[in-house]
Scaffold this motif. Structure first.
Motif, PDB file in Angstrom:
ATOM      1  N   ARG A   1       0.691  -1.294  -0.017  1.00  0.00           N
ATOM      2  CA  ARG A   1       0.231  -0.007  -0.012  1.00  0.00           C
ATOM      3  C   ARG A   1       0.848   1.104   0.250  1.00  0.00           C
ATOM      4  NH1 ARG A   1      -3.744   2.906  -1.861  1.00  0.00           N
ATOM      5  NH2 ARG A   1      -4.880   4.346  -0.332  1.00  0.00           N
ATOM      6  N   LEU A   2       1.844   1.273   1.011  1.00  0.00           N
ATOM      7  CA  LEU A   2       2.697   2.308   0.796  1.00  0.00           C
ATOM      8  C   LEU A   2       3.530   2.678  -0.338  1.00  0.00           C
ATOM      9  CD1 LEU A   2       4.142   1.883   4.324  1.00  0.00           C
ATOM     10  CD2 LEU A   2       2.958   3.897   3.653  1.00  0.00           C
ATOM     11  N   HIS A   3       3.841   1.528  -1.158  1.00  0.00           N
ATOM     12  CA  HIS A   3       4.260   1.378  -2.548  1.00  0.00           C
ATOM     13  C   HIS A   3       3.484   2.267  -3.579  1.00  0.00           C
ATOM     14  CE1 HIS A   3       5.785  -0.388  -6.338  1.00  0.00           C
ATOM     15  NE2 HIS A   3       6.808   0.645  -6.278  1.00  0.00           N
ATOM     16  N   GLU A   4       2.214   1.676  -3.529  1.00  0.00           N
ATOM     17  CA  GLU A   4       1.181   2.582  -4.464  1.00  0.00           C
ATOM     18  C   GLU A   4       1.172   3.813  -3.979  1.00  0.00           C
ATOM     19  OE1 GLU A   4      -2.329   0.192  -3.626  1.00  0.00           O
ATOM     20  OE2 GLU A   4      -1.460  -1.538  -4.483  1.00  0.00           O
ATOM     21  N   LEU A   5       0.919   4.153  -2.752  1.00  0.00           N
ATOM     22  CA  LEU A   5       0.974   5.809  -2.422  1.00  0.00           C
ATOM     23  C   LEU A   5       2.078   6.614  -2.764  1.00  0.00           C
ATOM     24  CD1 LEU A   5      -0.449   5.305   1.198  1.00  0.00           C
ATOM     25  CD2 LEU A   5      -1.764   6.303  -0.836  1.00  0.00           C
ATOM     26  N   ALA A   6       3.334   6.034  -2.819  1.00  0.00           N
ATOM     27  CA  ALA A   6       4.595   6.549  -3.225  1.00  0.00           C
ATOM     28  C   ALA A   6       4.410   6.906  -4.537  1.00  0.00           C
ATOM     29  CB  ALA A   6       5.890   5.985  -2.532  1.00  0.00           C
ATOM     30  N   ARG A   7       3.968   5.876  -5.282  1.00  0.00           N
ATOM     31  CA  ARG A   7       3.767   5.932  -6.888  1.00  0.00           C
ATOM     32  C   ARG A   7       3.099   7.367  -7.119  1.00  0.00           C
ATOM     33  NH1 ARG A   7       1.537   1.329  -8.958  1.00  0.00           N
ATOM     34  NH2 ARG A   7       3.446   0.162  -8.191  1.00  0.00           N
ATOM     35  N   ALA A   8       1.747   7.283  -6.601  1.00  0.00           N
ATOM     36  CA  ALA A   8       0.691   8.311  -6.992  1.00  0.00           C
ATOM     37  C   ALA A   8       1.148   9.583  -6.264  1.00  0.00           C
ATOM     38  CB  ALA A   8      -0.628   7.916  -6.057  1.00  0.00           C
ATOM     39  N   ALA A   9       1.965   9.726  -5.460  1.00  0.00           N
ATOM     40  CA  ALA A   9       2.467  11.020  -4.633  1.00  0.00           C
ATOM     41  C   ALA A   9       3.743  11.343  -5.417  1.00  0.00           C
ATOM     42  CB  ALA A   9       2.648  10.813  -3.209  1.00  0.00           C
ATOM     43  N   ALA A  10       4.527  10.740  -5.898  1.00  0.00           N
ATOM     44  CA  ALA A  10       5.755  11.040  -6.806  1.00  0.00           C
ATOM     45  C   ALA A  10       5.432  12.142  -7.784  1.00  0.00           C
ATOM     46  CB  ALA A  10       6.491   9.625  -7.332  1.00  0.00           C
ATOM     47  N   ALA A  11       4.039  12.088  -8.425  1.00  0.00           N
ATOM     48  CA  ALA A  11       3.849  13.068  -9.499  1.00  0.00           C
ATOM     49  C   ALA A  11       3.679  14.602  -8.885  1.00  0.00           C
ATOM     50  CB  ALA A  11       2.427  12.503 -10.269  1.00  0.00           C
ATOM     51  N   ASP A  12       3.320  14.671  -7.792  1.00  0.00           N
ATOM     52  CA  ASP A  12       2.799  15.972  -7.175  1.00  0.00           C
ATOM     53  C   ASP A  12       3.895  16.393  -6.057  1.00  0.00           C
ATOM     54  OD1 ASP A  12       0.692  15.987  -8.865  1.00  0.00           O
ATOM     55  OD2 ASP A  12      -0.549  14.929  -7.435  1.00  0.00           O
ATOM     56  N   ASP A  13       4.175  15.488  -5.201  1.00  0.00           N
ATOM     57  CA  ASP A  13       4.773  16.025  -4.187  1.00  0.00           C
ATOM     58  C   ASP A  13       6.044  15.012  -3.907  1.00  0.00           C
ATOM     59  OD1 ASP A  13       5.606  17.008  -1.751  1.00  0.00           O
ATOM     60  OD2 ASP A  13       3.747  16.625  -0.583  1.00  0.00           O
TER      61      ASP A  13
ATOM     62  N   GLU B   1       8.490  15.217  -1.626  1.00  0.00           N
ATOM     63  CA  GLU B   1       8.513  14.889  -0.226  1.00  0.00           C
ATOM     64  C   GLU B   1       7.841  13.843   0.564  1.00  0.00           C
ATOM     65  OE1 GLU B   1      11.073  15.729   1.906  1.00  0.00           O
ATOM     66  OE2 GLU B   1      12.164  16.311   0.211  1.00  0.00           O
ATOM     67  N   LEU B   2       6.453  13.851   0.028  1.00  0.00           N
ATOM     68  CA  LEU B   2       5.525  13.195   0.614  1.00  0.00           C
ATOM     69  C   LEU B   2       5.756  11.493   0.266  1.00  0.00           C
ATOM     70  CD1 LEU B   2       2.698  12.542   2.043  1.00  0.00           C
ATOM     71  CD2 LEU B   2       1.533  13.035   0.009  1.00  0.00           C
ATOM     72  N   ALA B   3       6.254  11.436  -1.091  1.00  0.00           N
ATOM     73  CA  ALA B   3       6.562  10.188  -1.687  1.00  0.00           C
ATOM     74  C   ALA B   3       7.755   9.807  -1.034  1.00  0.00           C
ATOM     75  CB  ALA B   3       6.733  10.426  -3.305  1.00  0.00           C
ATOM     76  N   ARG B   4       8.390  10.553  -0.701  1.00  0.00           N
ATOM     77  CA  ARG B   4       9.926  10.245  -0.064  1.00  0.00           C
ATOM     78  C   ARG B   4       9.871   9.691   1.614  1.00  0.00           C
ATOM     79  NH1 ARG B   4      13.576  14.416  -1.406  1.00  0.00           N
ATOM     80  NH2 ARG B   4      14.590  13.099  -2.971  1.00  0.00           N
ATOM     81  N   SER B   5       8.551  10.189   2.041  1.00  0.00           N
ATOM     82  CA  SER B   5       8.350   9.988   3.518  1.00  0.00           C
ATOM     83  C   SER B   5       7.556   8.521   3.457  1.00  0.00           C
ATOM     84  CB  SER B   5       7.298  10.851   4.152  1.00  0.00           C
ATOM     85  OG  SER B   5       5.931  11.025   3.426  1.00  0.00           O
ATOM     86  N   TYR B   6       6.937   8.315   2.310  1.00  0.00           N
ATOM     87  CA  TYR B   6       6.159   6.855   2.091  1.00  0.00           C
ATOM     88  C   TYR B   6       7.304   5.836   2.105  1.00  0.00           C
ATOM     89  CZ  TYR B   6       1.730   8.889   1.619  1.00  0.00           C
ATOM     90  OH  TYR B   6       0.241   9.708   1.764  1.00  0.00           O
ATOM     91  N   VAL B   7       8.224   6.191   1.153  1.00  0.00           N
ATOM     92  CA  VAL B   7       9.425   5.151   0.950  1.00  0.00           C
ATOM     93  C   VAL B   7      10.037   4.777   2.218  1.00  0.00           C
ATOM     94  CG1 VAL B   7      11.532   4.764  -0.035  1.00  0.00           C
ATOM     95  CG2 VAL B   7       9.629   5.840  -1.315  1.00  0.00           C
ATOM     96  N   ARG B   8      10.258   5.932   2.920  1.00  0.00           N
ATOM     97  CA  ARG B   8      11.040   5.727   4.310  1.00  0.00           C
ATOM     98  C   ARG B   8      10.019   4.777   5.225  1.00  0.00           C
ATOM     99  NH1 ARG B   8      12.487  11.799   4.339  1.00  0.00           N
ATOM    100  NH2 ARG B   8      14.517  11.751   3.588  1.00  0.00           N
ATOM    101  N   LEU B   9       8.921   5.030   5.466  1.00  0.00           N
ATOM    102  CA  LEU B   9       8.101   4.417   6.238  1.00  0.00           C
ATOM    103  C   LEU B   9       7.816   3.041   5.722  1.00  0.00           C
ATOM    104  CD1 LEU B   9       6.048   4.452   8.558  1.00  0.00           C
ATOM    105  CD2 LEU B   9       4.407   5.116   7.110  1.00  0.00           C
ATOM    106  N   ALA B  10       7.898   2.647   4.475  1.00  0.00           N
ATOM    107  CA  ALA B  10       7.807   1.243   3.879  1.00  0.00           C
ATOM    108  C   ALA B  10       9.136   0.641   4.292  1.00  0.00           C
ATOM    109  CB  ALA B  10       7.595   1.312   2.381  1.00  0.00           C
ATOM    110  N   ARG B  11      10.233   1.196   4.166  1.00  0.00           N
ATOM    111  CA  ARG B  11      11.387   0.449   4.582  1.00  0.00           C
ATOM    112  C   ARG B  11      11.446   0.327   6.017  1.00  0.00           C
ATOM    113  NH1 ARG B  11      16.382   2.467   0.610  1.00  0.00           N
ATOM    114  NH2 ARG B  11      14.979   2.778  -1.045  1.00  0.00           N
ATOM    115  N   ARG B  12      11.170   0.872   6.888  1.00  0.00           N
ATOM    116  CA  ARG B  12      10.966   0.861   8.328  1.00  0.00           C
ATOM    117  C   ARG B  12      10.079  -0.049   8.631  1.00  0.00           C
ATOM    118  NH1 ARG B  12       9.513   5.513  12.756  1.00  0.00           N
ATOM    119  NH2 ARG B  12      10.724   4.327  14.450  1.00  0.00           N
ATOM    120  N   VAL B  13       8.878  -0.288   7.816  1.00  0.00           N
ATOM    121  CA  VAL B  13       8.036  -1.410   8.434  1.00  0.00           C
ATOM    122  C   VAL B  13       8.802  -2.936   7.902  1.00  0.00           C
ATOM    123  CG1 VAL B  13       5.985  -2.730   7.457  1.00  0.00           C
ATOM    124  CG2 VAL B  13       5.930  -0.146   7.983  1.00  0.00           C
ATOM    125  N   ALA B  14       9.524  -2.725   6.735  1.00  0.00           N
ATOM    126  CA  ALA B  14      10.109  -3.768   6.123  1.00  0.00           C
ATOM    127  C   ALA B  14      11.104  -4.289   7.559  1.00  0.00           C
ATOM    128  CB  ALA B  14      10.722  -3.608   4.916  1.00  0.00           C
TER     129      ALA B  14
END
Length: 90
Positions: free
Chosen positions: A10-22, A24-37
């Motif tokens: 889900r965080l991967h999908e959110l990062a992909r969607a957010a990358a087009a606009d923001d 920093e938001l995409a970067r925070s989703y990536v960091r959160l997904a790495r932390r969960v993993a």
């Protein structure tokens, strides 16, 4: 699929969607997904690893913030921060 793996997807999908606009938001989703993993000792999916920068945690969009080049037997992806990632042909 357990809860942590679903959350990473889900965080991967959110990062992909957010990358087009923001970025920093995409970067925070990536960091959160790495932390969960890390906390759940799960490997990140291949598509997630290939489209994120290990140095700056940016979600890579070829042609926009990443350069993709083909060399002898592998793909070289260069992030705008200057980090390189090399992958064999699949």
């Amino acid at each position: 699929m357990d809860i942590a793996a679903e959350r990473i997807e889900r965080l991967h999908e959110l990062a992909r969607a957010a990358a087009a606009d923001d970025d920093e938001l995409a970067r925070s989703y990536v960091r959160l997904a790495r932390r969960v993993a890390e906390r759940n000792r799960l490997p990140l999916p291949r598509t997630f690893r290939r489209f994120t920068c290990d140095e700056c945690d940016a979600y890579l969009r070829p042609g926009d913030n990443a350069r993709v080049r083909l060399q002898d037997g592998h793909v070289v992806i260069t992030c705008e921060c200057g980090a390189h990632a090399r992958y064999p042909y699949d």
